[in-house]
Design a protein around this motif. Structure first.
Motif, PDB file in Angstrom:
ATOM      1  N   GLY A   1       0.871  -0.896  -0.048  1.00 34.49           N
ATOM      2  CA  GLY A   1      -0.001  -0.041   0.040  1.00 34.49           C
ATOM      3  C   GLY A   1       0.850   1.330   0.024  1.00 34.49           C
ATOM      4  O   GLY A   1       1.746   1.326  -0.747  1.00 34.49           O
ATOM      5  N   GLU A   2       0.422   2.370   0.910  1.00 33.61           N
ATOM      6  CA  GLU A   2       1.004   3.631   0.906  1.00 33.61           C
ATOM      7  C   GLU A   2       2.447   3.402   1.409  1.00 33.61           C
ATOM      8  O   GLU A   2       3.520   4.220   0.730  1.00 33.61           O
ATOM      9  CB  GLU A   2       0.300   4.476   1.726  1.00 33.61           C
ATOM     10  CG  GLU A   2       0.388   5.988   1.519  1.00 33.61           C
ATOM     11  CD  GLU A   2       0.308   6.412   0.203  1.00 33.61           C
ATOM     12  OE1 GLU A   2       0.931   7.521  -0.078  1.00 33.61           O
ATOM     13  OE2 GLU A   2      -0.557   5.794  -0.348  1.00 33.61           O
TER      14      GLU A   2
ATOM     15  N   LYS B   1       4.632   1.120   0.598  1.00 34.13           N
ATOM     16  CA  LYS B   1       5.303   0.654  -0.454  1.00 34.13           C
ATOM     17  C   LYS B   1       5.679   1.679  -1.510  1.00 34.13           C
ATOM     18  O   LYS B   1       6.607   1.796  -2.169  1.00 34.13           O
ATOM     19  CB  LYS B   1       4.538  -0.621  -1.141  1.00 34.13           C
ATOM     20  CG  LYS B   1       5.387  -1.223  -2.294  1.00 34.13           C
ATOM     21  CD  LYS B   1       4.520  -2.339  -2.782  1.00 34.13           C
ATOM     22  CE  LYS B   1       5.111  -2.932  -4.039  1.00 34.13           C
ATOM     23  NZ  LYS B   1       4.129  -4.264  -4.519  1.00 34.13           N
ATOM     24  N   ARG B   2       4.353   2.496  -1.860  1.00 36.99           N
ATOM     25  CA  ARG B   2       4.462   3.823  -2.646  1.00 36.99           C
ATOM     26  C   ARG B   2       5.553   4.694  -2.281  1.00 36.99           C
ATOM     27  O   ARG B   2       6.484   5.145  -3.100  1.00 36.99           O
ATOM     28  CB  ARG B   2       3.204   4.260  -3.008  1.00 36.99           C
ATOM     29  CG  ARG B   2       3.114   5.491  -4.062  1.00 36.99           C
ATOM     30  CD  ARG B   2       1.932   6.125  -3.749  1.00 36.99           C
ATOM     31  NE  ARG B   2       1.973   6.977  -2.763  1.00 36.99           N
ATOM     32  CZ  ARG B   2       2.435   8.302  -2.755  1.00 36.99           C
ATOM     33  NH1 ARG B   2       3.392   8.508  -3.839  1.00 36.99           N
ATOM     34  NH2 ARG B   2       2.520   8.823  -1.853  1.00 36.99           N
ATOM     35  N   ASP B   3       5.653   4.906  -0.938  1.00 38.05           N
ATOM     36  CA  ASP B   3       6.461   5.946  -0.413  1.00 38.05           C
ATOM     37  C   ASP B   3       8.046   5.488  -0.620  1.00 38.05           C
ATOM     38  O   ASP B   3       8.856   6.230  -0.857  1.00 38.05           O
ATOM     39  CB  ASP B   3       6.269   6.305   0.956  1.00 38.05           C
ATOM     40  CG  ASP B   3       4.879   7.045   1.276  1.00 38.05           C
ATOM     41  OD1 ASP B   3       4.510   7.841   0.130  1.00 38.05           O
ATOM     42  OD2 ASP B   3       4.481   6.916   2.182  1.00 38.05           O
ATOM     43  N   TYR B   4       8.063   4.246  -0.535  1.00 40.20           N
ATOM     44  CA  TYR B   4       9.676   3.743  -0.487  1.00 40.20           C
ATOM     45  C   TYR B   4      10.117   3.669  -1.893  1.00 40.20           C
ATOM     46  O   TYR B   4      10.938   3.950  -2.307  1.00 40.20           O
ATOM     47  CB  TYR B   4       9.473   2.208   0.159  1.00 40.20           C
ATOM     48  CG  TYR B   4      10.798   1.711   0.400  1.00 40.20           C
ATOM     49  CD1 TYR B   4      11.412   1.880   1.497  1.00 40.20           C
ATOM     50  CD2 TYR B   4      11.423   1.116  -0.775  1.00 40.20           C
ATOM     51  CE1 TYR B   4      12.671   1.259   1.962  1.00 40.20           C
ATOM     52  CE2 TYR B   4      12.854   0.459  -0.237  1.00 40.20           C
ATOM     53  CZ  TYR B   4      13.515   0.652   0.835  1.00 40.20           C
ATOM     54  OH  TYR B   4      14.637   0.268   1.152  1.00 40.20           O
ATOM     55  N   ARG B   5       9.122   3.303  -2.944  1.00 39.56           N
ATOM     56  CA  ARG B   5       9.529   3.460  -4.406  1.00 39.56           C
ATOM     57  C   ARG B   5       9.869   4.940  -4.771  1.00 39.56           C
ATOM     58  O   ARG B   5      10.726   5.112  -5.391  1.00 39.56           O
ATOM     59  CB  ARG B   5       8.350   2.963  -5.278  1.00 39.56           C
ATOM     60  CG  ARG B   5       8.153   1.544  -5.346  1.00 39.56           C
ATOM     61  CD  ARG B   5       7.021   0.853  -6.118  1.00 39.56           C
ATOM     62  NE  ARG B   5       7.128  -0.143  -6.539  1.00 39.56           N
ATOM     63  CZ  ARG B   5       6.149  -1.006  -6.975  1.00 39.56           C
ATOM     64  NH1 ARG B   5       5.136  -0.300  -7.373  1.00 39.56           N
ATOM     65  NH2 ARG B   5       6.050  -2.312  -7.307  1.00 39.56           N
TER      66      ARG B   5
ATOM     67  N   ASN C   1       4.372   5.126  -8.830  1.00 40.25           N
ATOM     68  CA  ASN C   1       3.106   5.860  -8.182  1.00 40.25           C
ATOM     69  C   ASN C   1       2.163   5.022  -7.638  1.00 40.25           C
ATOM     70  O   ASN C   1       0.976   5.528  -7.245  1.00 40.25           O
ATOM     71  CB  ASN C   1       2.708   7.188  -8.837  1.00 40.25           C
ATOM     72  CG  ASN C   1       4.061   8.129  -8.956  1.00 40.25           C
ATOM     73  OD1 ASN C   1       4.630   8.331  -8.085  1.00 40.25           O
ATOM     74  ND2 ASN C   1       4.191   8.643 -10.345  1.00 40.25           N
ATOM     75  N   ASP C   2       2.223   3.652  -8.150  1.00 38.88           N
ATOM     76  CA  ASP C   2       1.045   2.729  -7.919  1.00 38.88           C
ATOM     77  C   ASP C   2       1.729   1.502  -7.276  1.00 38.88           C
ATOM     78  O   ASP C   2       2.368   0.640  -8.090  1.00 38.88           O
ATOM     79  CB  ASP C   2       0.251   2.781  -9.270  1.00 38.88           C
ATOM     80  CG  ASP C   2      -1.028   1.700  -8.934  1.00 38.88           C
ATOM     81  OD1 ASP C   2      -1.027   1.244  -7.670  1.00 38.88           O
ATOM     82  OD2 ASP C   2      -1.951   1.855  -9.798  1.00 38.88           O
TER      83      ASP C   2
ATOM     84  N   ILE D   1       6.899  -4.080 -11.253  1.00 40.47           N
ATOM     85  CA  ILE D   1       7.892  -3.524 -12.015  1.00 40.47           C
ATOM     86  C   ILE D   1       7.959  -4.337 -13.553  1.00 40.47           C
ATOM     87  O   ILE D   1       8.389  -3.528 -14.272  1.00 40.47           O
ATOM     88  CB  ILE D   1       9.144  -3.714 -11.211  1.00 40.47           C
ATOM     89  CG1 ILE D   1      10.214  -2.829 -12.011  1.00 40.47           C
ATOM     90  CG2 ILE D   1       9.633  -5.115 -10.969  1.00 40.47           C
ATOM     91  CD1 ILE D   1      11.507  -2.633 -11.022  1.00 40.47           C
ATOM     92  N   ASP D   2       7.585  -5.526 -13.437  1.00 37.73           N
ATOM     93  CA  ASP D   2       7.493  -6.257 -15.113  1.00 37.73           C
ATOM     94  C   ASP D   2       6.418  -7.196 -15.060  1.00 37.73           C
ATOM     95  O   ASP D   2       5.614  -7.357 -14.200  1.00 37.73           O
ATOM     96  CB  ASP D   2       9.021  -6.731 -14.990  1.00 37.73           C
ATOM     97  CG  ASP D   2       9.126  -7.721 -13.829  1.00 37.73           C
ATOM     98  OD1 ASP D   2       8.180  -8.241 -13.177  1.00 37.73           O
ATOM     99  OD2 ASP D   2      10.465  -7.825 -13.541  1.00 37.73           O
ATOM    100  N   THR D   3       6.292  -7.890 -16.109  1.00 32.23           N
ATOM    101  CA  THR D   3       5.380  -8.952 -16.268  1.00 32.23           C
ATOM    102  C   THR D   3       6.106 -10.385 -15.977  1.00 32.23           C
ATOM    103  O   THR D   3       5.484 -11.479 -16.463  1.00 32.23           O
ATOM    104  CB  THR D   3       4.940  -8.928 -17.595  1.00 32.23           C
ATOM    105  OG1 THR D   3       6.116  -9.014 -18.712  1.00 32.23           O
ATOM    106  CG2 THR D   3       4.159  -7.586 -17.790  1.00 32.23           C
ATOM    107  N   ASN D   4       7.172 -10.559 -15.226  1.00 32.57           N
ATOM    108  CA  ASN D   4       7.731 -11.771 -15.190  1.00 32.57           C
ATOM    109  C   ASN D   4       6.883 -12.733 -14.299  1.00 32.57           C
ATOM    110  O   ASN D   4       7.040 -14.044 -14.608  1.00 32.57           O
ATOM    111  CB  ASN D   4       9.102 -11.633 -13.997  1.00 32.57           C
ATOM    112  CG  ASN D   4      10.147 -10.909 -14.621  1.00 32.57           C
ATOM    113  OD1 ASN D   4      10.068 -10.974 -16.022  1.00 32.57           O
ATOM    114  ND2 ASN D   4      11.142 -10.807 -14.239  1.00 32.57           N
TER     115      ASN D   4
END
Length: 520
Positions: free
Chosen positions: A364-365, A367-371, A420-421, A426-429
Motif C-alpha cells: 500500500g502507501e 510501498k509507494r513512498d519507499y518506491r 506511483n502505484d 515492476i515487470d510481467t515476470n
C-alpha cells in the motif's frame, strides 16, 4: 553472407557515395555479427537474466548518482582463537534418509525387519527396546485399475418382480471412464506435457486395449464440462484494477495442405493470481480490444504497439511498461557497446529496491513512498543517462544500444507508472512464469490439430495454472469439479474456480470410487 537489398544497391551503384557505402557495410556486418552472437548464446550460452555482481556496492543509489562517499578502510578482524569442532560421524543407516522431506499426504509403507537372534534357541534372551527408522523414497510404475461393481439383483417373492442396485453415476452417461481416469489424462497431458499417444502406449503396456480416439474424446468432453468455470474465472479477472497481458505463439489448425497456421495465445493475469489464456488467429489489436472490452484500470505489458493502440482510445485505461523487456534490449547490446553495462547496472538498482520492499513486507502507501524515495531518483537518473547517450556522435541508429535507448525513452512515461502505484509490479515476470506451460507443451505435443483444440488447451491450462498459483493439487481439483459441475447451480459457478474452490471445497473434496476402495 548476404547483405540487404538496400546495401547491395548502394554497393554496386556507379553513383554511390563510397563513404556511405562503407558505413552501410559496417552497419550491416555489425548487425549480422550481433545476430550471430545472439544465436550462439541461445544454443550454447547462459540464458538466465540474473547478473553476477562483482562489486556488492554497485547497486547503491549514491554511486549511480555520482556522489558516492569514499569507501571506508576495512576494520581489522580479531584473530580466531578457537577451532570448529569436527561434525559427529553418523551411522550409515541414518544417512540413507538424509534430505528426504515429505508431507502428511504421502503414503508410507512400513517394512518390519527382524534380527536372526529373535528366531534362534536363545530368542527369549532378547527384547526390543526401541526402533531405528530408515526411510527410502520408492516409486511404482503408473498403474491402472478396473473398478468392478458387483450389483445385487433380487426378486420379490410375492410379486416375482426383479430389481437391481443401480450403477453409480458416471461423469459421462454410458462412459467406461471413471472420473479418476479423466482427471489423470488431463493432468498428464497439460501439467506434465505427456501427449495422448504416449498415454495410449502406457495403457497398452499395462495390458489395456483402448483406442487413441477414445482418449481424445474423453479429453474434449471433459474440457467442455469445465468451460463455464473458465468463463466465470475470466469475468472475475476483468474486474481487476491491474492486469498483465502478453502473447505467445502456437501452431493450430491447417492453413493449407502440409502447413499449419500461426496463431496466438494471449494470457491475461488478474490481481487475485488468476490466469486465463485467450486465443486468436491473429496478433492484431482487435483481439486486445475484444477481450478487454469494459476494462478500466492499469494494463501492464511489453512495448508491443497493439497495447498502445488499445489504450490511446480509452481514457479509463492506463498503460504501464515492463522493465524486464526494456532490460533485454540493453542485454542484447552489451557485447557490442560497453555502455550497455551501465544501463544494466542502473536497472538492476531498481530491482534491488523491489527486493528490499519484499524483504520488509511493504504494501500500500508505505510501498509507494519507499518506491518514490528510493526508486524514483534511480529512474530519473537512468532516463537522463539515456538522453546523454543518444547525443553520442559515434552511435548509429542501427546499433543495438541505439535501439535500446530509443525503446526506453519512447516508453518513459509508461515505465514510470509503477513508481506511483503500489499495486503495479515492476515487470510481467509473474505472467511469463505462468505462461511457460504453453512453450513447455509445444516441445512435446508440438501443435494443436484444430482451432477447437487450441481453445480447449486455453481453457484447461487457465484452470490448471491457476491451481498451481493457489497451491491447489490439480488432480484433486479435477476429480472434484468434474463430478460437481453438473449438479452445481449455474448462478454460483464462480465457486468452482480454483481461487474460491480452495476455501469452500478443498478441505472435503469429492473423491473417486478408486480412492474409496483404497480407504482414502
Amino acid at each position: 553472407m548476404q547483405l540487404s537489398d538496400c546495401t547491395a544497391k548502394n554497393t554496386f551503384s556507379p553513383g554511390g557515395d563510397p563513404t556511405a557505402v562503407i558505413q552501410a557495410l559496417r552497419a550491416e556486418i555489425a548487425s549480422l555479427k550481433q545476430q550471430l552472437d545472439w544465436f550462439k548464446r541461445q544454443l550454447f550460452g547462459r540464458k538466465s537474466e540474473k547478473r553476477i555482481l562483482e562489486h556488492p556496492n554497485q547497486l547503491d543509489l549514491s554511486t549511480l548518482l555520482g556522489d558516492a562517499p569514499p569507501a571506508a578502510d576495512p576494520t581489522p578482524t580479531e584473530e580466531i582463537s578457537y577451532r570448529r569442532r569436527k561434525p559427529k560421524q553418523r551411522n550409515a543407516d541414518d544417512v540413507t534418509d538424509a534430505g528426504l522431506r515429505f508431507g502428511p499426504d504421502v503414503p508410507v509403507e512400513v517394512i518390519e525387519l527382524s534380527a536372526p537372534e529373535f528366531h534362534g534357541p536363545d530368542a527369549d534372551q532378547y527384547e526390543v527396546i526401541d526402533y531405528q527408522i530408515t526411510r527410502r523414497l520408492a516409486q511404482r510404475p503408473g498403474s491402472y485399475v478396473v473398478l468392478e461393481y458387483r450389483r445385487p439383483v433380487w426378486r420379490h417373492k410375492a410379486s416375482s418382480s426383479l430389481r437391481e442396485v443401480p450403477a453409480p453415476a458416471a461423469v459421462f452417461a454410458g462412459s467406461l471412464a471413471d472420473v479418476s481416469l479423466l482427471a489423470g489424462i488431463l493432468v498428464d497431458k497439460f501439467c506434465y506435457h505427456l501427449p495422448l499417444y504416449r498415454q495410449h502406449q502406457r495403457l497398452q503396456d499395462a495390458g489395456i486395449t483402448l483406442s487413441r480416439s477414445t482418449l481424445t474424446n474423453y479429453t474434449q468432453r471433459a474440457i467442455e464440462l469445465l468451460r463455464p468455470i473458465y468463463d466465470a474465472q475470466w469475468r472475475h479477472i476483468l474486474q481487476s484494477r491491474v492486469l498483465a497481458m502478453d502473447e505467445t505463439p502456437i501452431k493450430a489448425g491447417r492453413k493449407k495442405p502440409g502447413q499449419l497456421q500461426a496463431t496466438w495465445y494471449w494470457p491475461i493475469y488478474g490481481e487475485d493470481d488468476e490466469l486465463c489464456f485467450t486465443w486468436s488467429t491473429s496478433r492484431g489489436s482487435a483481439h486486445v480490444e475484444q477481450q478487454l472490452a469494459g476494462f478500466a484500470g492499469v494494463l501492464l505489458s511489453d512495448g508491443y504497439a497493439a497495447y498502445d493502440r488499445y489504450a490511446k482510445s480509452r481514457p479509463q485505461v492506463t498503460r504501464a511498461q515492463c522493465w524486464a523487456h526494456t532490460r533485454r534490449y540493453f542485454e542484447r547490446a552489451k557485447d557490442q557497446d560497453p555502455a550497455a553495462q551501465e544501463a544494466l547496472t542502473r536497472i538492476g538498482a531498481l530491482y534491488r529496491v523491489e527486493q528490499q520492499i519484499r524483504e520488509q513486507g511493504l504494501e500500500g502507501e508505505p510501498k509507494r513512498d519507499y518506491r518514490s524515495r528510493h526508486a524514483g531518483p534511480i529512474a530519473e537518473a537512468f532516463f537522463g543517462w539515456c538522453h546523454q547517450q543518444r547525443q553520442r556522435m559515434d552511435l548509429l541508429n542501427s546499433d543495438p544500444l541505439a535501439k535500446a535507448l530509443v525503446y526506453a525513452e519512447n516508453h518513459q512515461a509508461q515505465l514510470k507508472v509503477y513508481l506511483n502505484d503500489p499495486e503495479v509490479p515492476i515487470d510481467t515476470n509473474h505472467l511469463e512464469r505462468a505462461l511457460r506451460v504453453i512453450p513447455m507443451g509445444r516441445k512435446n505435443w508440438l501443435f494443436c490439430w484444430s482451432e477447437v483444440g487450441a481453445r480447449h488447451v486455453g481453457i484447461i491450462q487457465s484452470l490448471l495454472t491457476t491451481c498451481r498459483l493457489h497451491h491447489v493439487d490439480p488432480y484433486t481439483y479435477l476429480v472434484d469439479v468434474l463430478q460437481r459441475v453438473a449438479l452445481h447451480p449455474a448462478r454460483d459457478v464462480e465457486a468452482l474456480t480454483p481461487r474460491v474452490w480452495k476455501d469452500r471445497f478443498a478441505n472435503n473434496p469429492l473423491r473417486s470410487d478408486l480412492d474409496h476402495a483404497h480407504g482414502h
